[in-house]
Scaffold this active site. Structure first.
Site, PDB file in Angstrom:
ATOM      1  N   SER A   1       0.816  -1.216   0.000  1.00  0.00           N
ATOM      2  CA  SER A   1       0.000   0.000   0.000  1.00  0.00           C
ATOM      3  C   SER A   1       0.849   1.264   0.000  1.00  0.00           C
ATOM      4  CB  SER A   1      -0.946  -0.041   1.202  1.00  0.00           C
ATOM      5  OG  SER A   1      -1.901   0.979   1.130  1.00  0.00           O
TER       6      SER A   1
ATOM      7  N   LYS B   1     -13.382   7.581  -7.102  1.00  0.00           N
ATOM      8  CA  LYS B   1     -12.652   8.843  -7.088  1.00  0.00           C
ATOM      9  C   LYS B   1     -11.287   8.688  -6.422  1.00  0.00           C
ATOM     10  CE  LYS B   1     -14.832  12.617  -6.026  1.00  0.00           C
ATOM     11  NZ  LYS B   1     -15.693  13.595  -5.318  1.00  0.00           N
TER      12      LYS B   1
END
Length: 227
Positions: free
Chosen positions: A72, A112
């Site tokens: 990540s 988004k």
């Protein structure tokens, strides 16, 4: 050099800011960051990558020791670094944005945030001439690869067995800084370890999400009992 282990958060950003400032003041050839992280929070991650991209001192993210990973947030940091390296038997990937409890974010907001994250890492890849296609897959599909695969795929620049091997492979490499191009001269250069301050050590103990949640719960219970 400095060592970052565990979740990426505000304390990590503070430590890297201090390390970069010290490296610039002392005219260091390079700042090497040992990294082993499952990921972290978005806001400090963007702050860290911004600092690295604008640093006057080259930064090398070294995913190490063996068994370490850059998941990540670690992927974004690695892609932002001037040089990206991995020790043997390490892995990198799984950069899809998730919520604070580790779950995927739903619907429009998920789209988004994911699109923004993908654009960010593609920009880093373009800046550092690394594999943008894989970077986007790491964000959108949570793919992960080993150190050998990362080197073969142009995700990283170096696969180093240990610190001495890393320095040997970094020596003579060129990178772009805000002030212009720089060629690393690491032969015989001394190494200085940058450690935590007392406050940073304390904050790293109390700020991980699970610990923070427990402390918040205790505080909330205390308020309820007082009422």
């Amino acid at each position: 050099r400095m060592y970052i282990e565990g979740a990426i958060g505000a304390v990590t950003d503070d430590r890297i800011a201090d390390a970069l400032e010290e490296a610039e003041e002392q005219g260091a050839e390079i700042l090497i960051i040992y990294l082993d992280t499952p990921g972290g929070f978005t806001k400090p991650t963007w702050a860290i990558t911004k600092r690295i991209l604008n640093s006057e001192v080259p930064v090398c993210i070294y995913i190490a020791p063996s068994g370490a990973r850059a998941g990540s947030a670690g992927v974004y940091m690695t892609y932002a670094a001037h040089f990206a390296a991995m020790a043997y038997s390490t892995n990198i990937g799984a950069a899809h944005p998730v919520s604070g409890d580790g779950q995927k974010i739903d619907s429009v907001m998920n789209e988004k945030i994911t699109n923004d994250a993908a654009a960010q890492i593609k920009a880093f890849a373009d800046r550092r001439n690394r594999n943008a296609t894989w970077a986007e897959q790491a964000v959108r599909q949570s793919v992960s690869i080993t150190d050998r695969e990362a080197l073969d795929s142009n995700v990283i620049d170096i696969r180093a067995e240990d610190y001495d091997d890393l320095l040997r492979q970094l020596n003579g490499r060129e990178t772009d800084l805000p002030t212009g191009k720089k060629i690393l001269d690491l032969l015989g250069a001394p190494t200085k370890d940058i450690t935590h301050t007392f406050v940073q050590k304390l904050l790293e103990i109390v700020t991980p999400p699970d610990v923070a949640f427990i402390l918040f719960s205790i505080g909330g219970l205390g308020i309820v009992l007082e009422l």
